[in-house]
Scaffold this motif. Structure first.
Motif, PDB file in Angstrom:
ATOM      1  N   UNK A 137      35.346   9.227  27.973  1.00  0.00           N
ATOM      2  CA  UNK A 137      36.074   9.385  26.741  1.00  0.00           C
ATOM      3  C   UNK A 137      35.079   9.401  25.589  1.00  0.00           C
ATOM      4  N   UNK A 138      35.346  10.203  24.587  1.00  0.00           N
ATOM      5  CA  UNK A 138      34.473  10.289  23.413  1.00  0.00           C
ATOM      6  C   UNK A 138      35.283   9.990  22.156  1.00  0.00           C
ATOM      7  N   UNK A 139      34.685   9.235  21.253  1.00  0.00           N
ATOM      8  CA  UNK A 139      35.295   8.929  19.962  1.00  0.00           C
ATOM      9  C   UNK A 139      34.537   9.696  18.887  1.00  0.00           C
ATOM     10  N   UNK A 140      35.215  10.116  17.840  1.00  0.00           N
ATOM     11  CA  UNK A 140      34.538  10.854  16.773  1.00  0.00           C
ATOM     12  C   UNK A 140      33.907   9.936  15.738  1.00  0.00           C
ATOM     13  N   UNK A 141      34.152   8.619  15.846  1.00  0.00           N
ATOM     14  CA  UNK A 141      33.487   7.662  14.964  1.00  0.00           C
ATOM     15  C   UNK A 141      33.383   6.313  15.661  1.00  0.00           C
ATOM     16  N   UNK A 142      32.468   5.486  15.219  1.00  0.00           N
ATOM     17  CA  UNK A 142      32.258   4.161  15.799  1.00  0.00           C
ATOM     18  C   UNK A 142      33.399   3.248  15.360  1.00  0.00           C
ATOM     19  N   UNK A 143      34.063   2.608  16.318  1.00  0.00           N
ATOM     20  CA  UNK A 143      35.178   1.713  16.013  1.00  0.00           C
ATOM     21  C   UNK A 143      35.114   0.467  16.885  1.00  0.00           C
ATOM     22  N   UNK A 144      35.878  -0.536  16.495  1.00  0.00           N
ATOM     23  CA  UNK A 144      36.013  -1.764  17.274  1.00  0.00           C
ATOM     24  C   UNK A 144      37.035  -1.521  18.375  1.00  0.00           C
ATOM     25  N   UNK A 145      36.611  -1.507  19.601  1.00  0.00           N
ATOM     26  CA  UNK A 145      37.495  -1.204  20.727  1.00  0.00           C
ATOM     27  C   UNK A 145      38.500  -2.323  20.988  1.00  0.00           C
ATOM     28  N   UNK A 146      38.225  -3.542  20.539  1.00  0.00           N
ATOM     29  CA  UNK A 146      39.122  -4.672  20.834  1.00  0.00           C
ATOM     30  C   UNK A 146      40.500  -4.513  20.189  1.00  0.00           C
ATOM     31  N   UNK A 147      40.637  -3.626  19.222  1.00  0.00           N
ATOM     32  CA  UNK A 147      41.920  -3.382  18.589  1.00  0.00           C
ATOM     33  C   UNK A 147      42.574  -2.087  19.031  1.00  0.00           C
ATOM     34  N   UNK A 148      42.005  -1.425  20.028  1.00  0.00           N
ATOM     35  CA  UNK A 148      42.532  -0.130  20.474  1.00  0.00           C
ATOM     36  C   UNK A 148      43.887  -0.295  21.157  1.00  0.00           C
ATOM     37  N   UNK A 149      44.790   0.680  20.979  1.00  0.00           N
ATOM     38  CA  UNK A 149      46.129   0.625  21.575  1.00  0.00           C
ATOM     39  C   UNK A 149      46.102   0.727  23.105  1.00  0.00           C
ATOM     40  N   UNK A 150      45.151   1.445  23.663  1.00  0.00           N
ATOM     41  CA  UNK A 150      45.055   1.627  25.113  1.00  0.00           C
ATOM     42  C   UNK A 150      44.379   0.399  25.738  1.00  0.00           C
ATOM     43  N   UNK A 151      45.074  -0.347  26.613  1.00  0.00           N
ATOM     44  CA  UNK A 151      44.483  -1.533  27.231  1.00  0.00           C
ATOM     45  C   UNK A 151      43.211  -1.238  28.025  1.00  0.00           C
ATOM     46  N   UNK A 152      43.114  -0.035  28.597  1.00  0.00           N
ATOM     47  CA  UNK A 152      41.909   0.320  29.360  1.00  0.00           C
ATOM     48  C   UNK A 152      40.683   0.365  28.457  1.00  0.00           C
ATOM     49  N   UNK A 153      40.884   0.663  27.211  1.00  0.00           N
ATOM     50  CA  UNK A 153      39.783   0.669  26.243  1.00  0.00           C
ATOM     51  C   UNK A 153      39.647  -0.705  25.606  1.00  0.00           C
ATOM     52  N   UNK A 154      40.761  -1.301  25.218  1.00  0.00           N
ATOM     53  CA  UNK A 154      40.744  -2.604  24.536  1.00  0.00           C
ATOM     54  C   UNK A 154      40.043  -3.672  25.378  1.00  0.00           C
ATOM     55  N   UNK A 155      40.232  -3.657  26.703  1.00  0.00           N
ATOM     56  CA  UNK A 155      39.652  -4.684  27.574  1.00  0.00           C
ATOM     57  C   UNK A 155      38.474  -4.166  28.399  1.00  0.00           C
ATOM     58  N   UNK A 156      37.914  -3.048  28.003  1.00  0.00           N
ATOM     59  CA  UNK A 156      36.801  -2.457  28.748  1.00  0.00           C
ATOM     60  C   UNK A 156      35.598  -3.397  28.760  1.00  0.00           C
ATOM     61  N   UNK A 157      34.970  -3.490  29.907  1.00  0.00           N
ATOM     62  CA  UNK A 157      33.738  -4.252  30.044  1.00  0.00           C
ATOM     63  C   UNK A 157      32.741  -3.382  30.788  1.00  0.00           C
ATOM     64  N   UNK A 158      31.644  -3.071  30.164  1.00  0.00           N
ATOM     65  CA  UNK A 158      30.638  -2.230  30.796  1.00  0.00           C
ATOM     66  C   UNK A 158      29.726  -1.623  29.747  1.00  0.00           C
ATOM     67  N   UNK A 159      29.091  -0.553  30.104  1.00  0.00           N
ATOM     68  CA  UNK A 159      28.124   0.099  29.237  1.00  0.00           C
ATOM     69  C   UNK A 159      28.792   1.209  28.439  1.00  0.00           C
ATOM     70  N   UNK A 160      28.431   1.294  27.171  1.00  0.00           N
ATOM     71  CA  UNK A 160      28.895   2.384  26.309  1.00  0.00           C
ATOM     72  C   UNK A 160      27.668   3.012  25.658  1.00  0.00           C
ATOM     73  N   UNK A 161      27.749   4.283  25.372  1.00  0.00           N
ATOM     74  CA  UNK A 161      26.636   4.998  24.748  1.00  0.00           C
ATOM     75  C   UNK A 161      27.083   5.500  23.380  1.00  0.00           C
TER      76      UNK A 161
END
Length: 75
Positions: A1-25
């Motif tokens: 998945x790609x985002x067009x801007x840097x955001x805080x994922x902990x507030x994302x509506x999708x639980x798969x993103x909100x609780x993601x644990x791993x590497x991000x680029x």
């Protein structure tokens, strides 16, 4: 998945993103001119980092920022 801007994922509506644990680029383009020619060091301030950040510039590993202040020498 790609985002067009840097955001805080902990507030994302999708639980798969909100609780993601791993590497991000994250990628950014920097326009830097003059400091190297002037003999000055160039330090990248990453601002707030949650855990740690590995920084690469043009494929070169510039180090890991793992505690405040989250800054890496990119000279």
């Amino acid at each position: 998945m790609a985002f067009d801007r840097l955001t805080d994922w902990s507030g994302h509506a999708d639980p798969a993103i909100r609780y993601y644990s791993g590497t991000a680029v994250y990628r950014a383009t920097l326009d830097h001119r003059g400091s190297e020619a002037a003999g000055r060091r160039v330090v990248l301030d990453l601002g707030k980092v949650e855990i740690m950040a590995r920084v690469r510039v043009n494929g070169k590993d510039c180090g890991i920022a793992w505690k405040p202040p989250y800054r890496v020498d990119i000279t």
